[in-house]
Design a protein around this motif. Structure first.
Motif, PDB file in Angstrom:
ATOM      1  N   LYS A 137      38.611 -27.294  56.048  1.00 52.82           N
ATOM      2  CA  LYS A 137      37.822 -26.729  54.914  1.00 52.82           C
ATOM      3  C   LYS A 137      37.274 -27.972  54.187  1.00 52.82           C
ATOM      4  O   LYS A 137      36.126 -27.788  53.416  1.00 52.82           O
ATOM      5  CB  LYS A 137      38.728 -25.717  54.259  1.00 52.82           C
ATOM      6  CG  LYS A 137      37.737 -25.193  53.079  1.00 52.82           C
ATOM      7  CD  LYS A 137      38.655 -24.268  52.558  1.00 52.82           C
ATOM      8  CE  LYS A 137      37.755 -23.594  51.058  1.00 52.82           C
ATOM      9  NZ  LYS A 137      38.818 -22.620  50.497  1.00 52.82           N
ATOM     10  N   TYR A 138      37.907 -28.961  53.870  1.00 49.37           N
ATOM     11  CA  TYR A 138      37.412 -30.143  52.823  1.00 49.37           C
ATOM     12  C   TYR A 138      36.194 -30.715  53.416  1.00 49.37           C
ATOM     13  O   TYR A 138      35.540 -31.061  52.627  1.00 49.37           O
ATOM     14  CB  TYR A 138      38.635 -31.256  52.911  1.00 49.37           C
ATOM     15  CG  TYR A 138      38.514 -32.444  51.914  1.00 49.37           C
ATOM     16  CD1 TYR A 138      38.765 -32.203  50.662  1.00 49.37           C
ATOM     17  CD2 TYR A 138      37.808 -33.615  52.355  1.00 49.37           C
ATOM     18  CE1 TYR A 138      38.629 -33.254  49.738  1.00 49.37           C
ATOM     19  CE2 TYR A 138      37.509 -34.803  51.602  1.00 49.37           C
ATOM     20  CZ  TYR A 138      37.802 -34.721  50.366  1.00 49.37           C
ATOM     21  OH  TYR A 138      37.551 -35.321  49.733  1.00 49.37           O
TER      22      TYR A 138
ATOM     23  N   ASP B 292      43.414 -28.298  52.285  1.00 50.03           N
ATOM     24  CA  ASP B 292      41.947 -28.099  52.578  1.00 50.03           C
ATOM     25  C   ASP B 292      41.554 -29.146  53.832  1.00 50.03           C
ATOM     26  O   ASP B 292      40.747 -28.997  54.533  1.00 50.03           O
ATOM     27  CB  ASP B 292      41.128 -28.450  51.531  1.00 50.03           C
ATOM     28  CG  ASP B 292      41.201 -27.167  50.585  1.00 50.03           C
ATOM     29  OD1 ASP B 292      41.752 -26.048  51.174  1.00 50.03           O
ATOM     30  OD2 ASP B 292      40.639 -27.230  49.274  1.00 50.03           O
TER      31      ASP B 292
ATOM     32  N   LYS C   8      41.147 -37.139  58.922  1.00 50.07           N
ATOM     33  CA  LYS C   8      41.918 -36.285  57.913  1.00 50.07           C
ATOM     34  C   LYS C   8      42.811 -37.316  57.414  1.00 50.07           C
ATOM     35  O   LYS C   8      43.332 -37.339  56.153  1.00 50.07           O
ATOM     36  CB  LYS C   8      42.505 -35.271  58.513  1.00 50.07           C
ATOM     37  CG  LYS C   8      41.766 -34.147  59.176  1.00 50.07           C
ATOM     38  CD  LYS C   8      42.568 -33.032  59.873  1.00 50.07           C
ATOM     39  CE  LYS C   8      41.581 -31.841  60.607  1.00 50.07           C
ATOM     40  NZ  LYS C   8      42.314 -30.839  61.112  1.00 50.07           N
TER      41      LYS C   8
ATOM     42  N   SER D  70      43.078 -28.353  57.240  1.00 52.54           N
ATOM     43  CA  SER D  70      42.446 -27.241  57.837  1.00 52.54           C
ATOM     44  C   SER D  70      41.127 -27.478  58.402  1.00 52.54           C
ATOM     45  O   SER D  70      40.657 -26.849  59.232  1.00 52.54           O
ATOM     46  CB  SER D  70      42.634 -26.066  56.909  1.00 52.54           C
ATOM     47  OG  SER D  70      41.805 -26.457  55.764  1.00 52.54           O
TER      48      SER D  70
ATOM     49  N   GLU E 242      46.832 -28.427  47.418  1.00 57.00           N
ATOM     50  CA  GLU E 242      45.807 -27.654  47.731  1.00 57.00           C
ATOM     51  C   GLU E 242      44.798 -28.635  48.493  1.00 57.00           C
ATOM     52  O   GLU E 242      44.253 -27.964  49.632  1.00 57.00           O
ATOM     53  CB  GLU E 242      45.149 -27.124  46.451  1.00 57.00           C
ATOM     54  CG  GLU E 242      43.835 -26.201  46.696  1.00 57.00           C
ATOM     55  CD  GLU E 242      43.475 -25.694  45.432  1.00 57.00           C
ATOM     56  OE1 GLU E 242      42.312 -24.820  45.332  1.00 57.00           O
ATOM     57  OE2 GLU E 242      44.101 -25.667  44.198  1.00 57.00           O
ATOM     58  N   LYS E 243      44.628 -29.649  47.969  1.00 57.25           N
ATOM     59  CA  LYS E 243      43.532 -30.558  48.690  1.00 57.25           C
ATOM     60  C   LYS E 243      44.085 -31.043  50.247  1.00 57.25           C
ATOM     61  O   LYS E 243      43.389 -31.033  51.073  1.00 57.25           O
ATOM     62  CB  LYS E 243      43.401 -31.781  47.891  1.00 57.25           C
ATOM     63  CG  LYS E 243      42.572 -31.646  46.626  1.00 57.25           C
ATOM     64  CD  LYS E 243      42.404 -32.714  45.965  1.00 57.25           C
ATOM     65  CE  LYS E 243      41.235 -32.460  44.758  1.00 57.25           C
ATOM     66  NZ  LYS E 243      40.993 -34.008  43.903  1.00 57.25           N
TER      67      LYS E 243
END
Length: 336
Positions: free
Chosen positions: A277-278, A272, A252, A275, A268-269
């Motif tokens: 999600k990216y 993501d 990450k 979390s 926002e990125k």
């Protein structure tokens, strides 16, 4: 002749008082503890547990023998440069006054050097947290680059402190004055130039992320990656971590750094990525990779089952990519 006094096994409390008188700007004075204030942004944690208890007990019996090093501030008080733990222990022990040595004409940079180097003289380098090591190495690196009065300050601190065992401690700092700065600092602290560069970079992290590093919420190599982020980006990362229970790993942190360098890291990125999600792609099928039988037989025995083999391969890949990231960070640090 002033009588020399020692307290056995309490390294942080005593020194040769003759040397103190000879090297101090204004001699030894006594002032009320209420006149002392801690150094602004003091980067070191105060003693706790048995070490603090030992210091309190010794002060109760002998008083504060090694004077605190201070400088006058603009509010009529004295800012502690060396002796935060002695001041804290003296307060707990019930003392009202402590001895001090006043340093005059110091720049803020020189004052910080006294703070960092005096802490290093009193403690082993390996006892420091990641952020404390980063601060010490940064200050020492700057001192070696600029030399002159700063090295004189370091030498005086060794004289002001009890350094009887300094040469025997392989983790303590040996001060020098020549050669490439990062290599010299590395030699002084038994670190590679690469490690010195990492620690100096980590010192640019904001305080909240440093705390997460010290508490091992963030791996060290991941912290190095995060230190490449801009200050506002670091604050966004901290804000996201504070509101959620996300974990930061090397993968990450690497993506965060790369997006930041491309000026494409939005909050926002960042959310993501942190979390996870990216990294999710429901339309993407996982890659199927076949390993040749001769490779399997080369590294694994016939008795090992598939789960054991997969677990070992996974660990080997984690180590490989971790080391690859370290090399990449080293290259980028050298280019800065």
């Amino acid at each position: 002749m002033i009588e020399k006094r020692k307290v056995i096994n309490i390294n942080d409390l005593f020194s040769d008082e003759e040397d103190l008188l000879e090297s101090s700007d204004s001699g030894i004075k006594e002032i009320d503890l209420s006149q002392l204030v801690p150094f602004k942004n003091h980067p070191f944690k105060l003693y706790e547990g048995q070490r603090l208890n030992d210091m309190v007990d010794s002060i109760k019996e002998h008083g504060v023998i090694l004077p605190l090093i201070v400088r006058a501030d603009n509010n009529g008080k004295y800012e502690i440069l060396s002796g935060h733990n002695r001041a804290n222990a003296a307060t707990i022990a019930g003392l009202e006054r402590v001895p001090i040595v006043i340093k005059e004409g110091l720049t803020d940079e020189e004052a910080m050097l006294i703070v960092t180097e005096s802490n290093l003289i009193q403690r082993s380098f390996t006892d420091l947290s990641y952020s404390e090591k980063a601060r010490v190495l940064t200050e020492h690196y700057n001192a070696i680059k600029q030399q002159g009065k700063k090295v004189d300050l370091i030498n005086e601190l060794e004289k002001l402190s009890n350094a009887d065992d300094l040469e025997e401690n392989l983790d303590s700092c040996q001060f020098g004055t020549q050669g490439r700065s990062d290599k010299k600092v590395g030699d002084d602290y038994k670190l590679s130039a690469r490690d010195v560069a990492r620690y100096i970079k980590v010192d640019t992290l904001n305080e909240s992320l440093k705390i997460r590093l010290d508490t091992k919420e963030i791996p060290f190599i991941a912290a190095v990656d995060l230190s490449f982020l801009k200050k506002d980006e670091q604050e966004s990362i901290e804000g996201i971590l504070k509101k959620n229970k996300f974990k930061v790993d090397i993968k990450k942190a690497t993506v965060l750094k790369k997006l930041s360098q491309k000026r494409n890291l939005t909050e926002e990125k960042a959310f993501d990525i942190l979390s996870g999600k990216y990294f999710d792609n429901p339309n993407k099928k996982p890659k199927s990779i076949k390993v040749k039988p001769k490779i399997i037989s080369k590294y694994f025995s016939e008795g090992q089952n598939q789960k054991d083999i997969e677990r070992i391969i996974e660990k080997a890949l984690e180590l490989y990519f971790s080391q690859s990231q370290e090399i990449e960070n080293e290259d980028e640090l050298e280019m800065e």
